[in-house]
Design a protein around this motif. Structure first.
Motif, short mmCIF file in Angstrom:
data_model
loop_
_atom_site.label_atom_id
_atom_site.label_comp_id
_atom_site.label_asym_id
_atom_site.label_seq_id
_atom_site.Cartn_x
_atom_site.Cartn_y
_atom_site.Cartn_z
N LEU A 82 0.80 -1.22 0.00
CA LEU A 82 0.00 0.00 0.00
C LEU A 82 0.83 1.26 0.00
CD1 LEU A 82 -2.83 -1.01 2.50
CD2 LEU A 82 -2.90 -0.99 0.01
N LYS A 150 0.31 4.68 -4.31
CA LYS A 150 0.03 5.55 -3.17
C LYS A 150 0.59 6.96 -3.33
CE LYS A 150 -1.66 4.82 0.23
NZ LYS A 150 -3.05 5.03 0.66
N SER A 194 -4.73 7.15 -5.24
CA SER A 194 -4.84 5.69 -5.14
C SER A 194 -6.32 5.33 -5.17
CB SER A 194 -4.21 5.19 -3.83
OG SER A 194 -4.91 5.72 -2.72
#
Length: 216
Positions: A82, A150, A194
């Motif tokens: 992430l 991200k 994102s």
């Protein structure tokens, strides 16, 4: 005769004392043996009871440590996925397929992630020099790996001054089902964040950018 009787009496008394003494000793030894016999099963039972308890404790500790290790490993994997600043790990590498070197090939498209920060106009010019355009999100299915990106990158989405609609560089309108635009400031340029979200940004702000082109 009287003396002999006294002597026999003393001898008999002594034998009786000796016999009684040995009898007491024998009784004491028997009592000690019985106590040991009674104590032995108790100790054995205690051992038989404590061993499963200790085994269960060690198993519980081992399972707890295993669970903590597995949670730590999965947390690290998810966090790295992430918080990746460029592209998902599975797409980050030298694989380019039919694309130029340092480009990423994914579902009939070539993508290039810049390491330098430029304004929107400079980013557009840089992509054009590479025979490409700024990123266009046209399908969540065909571009699903972008949901893991991200960091913020310029994409080819601008707001037209006449009708204030958001359009891609090729003039097509953006669909809210494909890309959600979050207004952060009063500007006509967008950076990609994102999870298929775009954020308005001052066009002169330096940002990294993504170039895209179809495969030949």
């Amino acid at each position: 005769m009287e003396l002999m009787r006294d002597t026999k009496t003393q001898h008999a008394w002594g034998m009786t004392e000796f016999h009684n003494h040995h009898t007491d000793l024998a009784k004491r030894n028997v009592s000690k043996q019985r106590l040991k016999q009674r104590a032995a099963p108790i100790t054995r039972r205690q051992r038989e009871t404590s061993l499963p308890v200790l085994l269960a404790w060690f198993v519980a500790v081992a399972m707890g440590l295993r669970f903590i290790i597995m949670v730590t490993i999965w947390s690290t994997i998810v966090k790295n996925s992430l918080l990746n600043q460029e592209v998902p790990t599975s797409f980050n590498g030298d694989y380019s397929g039919p694309c130029p070197q340092d480009w990423i090939f994914y579902r009939n498209n070539c993508y290039w992630f810049s390491n330098e920060s430029k304004s929107w106009n400079q980013s557009q010019a840089s992509c054009m020099s590479k025979n490409s355009s700024l990123l266009k999100i046209y399908s969540r299915v065909d571009q699903d790996f972008f949901k893991l990106v991200k960091s913020y990158h310029w994409i080819g989405l601008v707001q037209t001054p006449t009708d204030r609609t958001w359009r891609w560089e090729d003039g097509s309108m953006v669909s809210p089902d494909i890309l959600k635009i979050v207004t952060m400031c009063n500007s006509s340029c967008v950076v990609y964040g994102s999870s298929f979200k775009g954020y308005t940004e001052d066009c002169s702000t330096p940002n990294t950018y993504i170039c895209m082109r179809k495969t030949a």
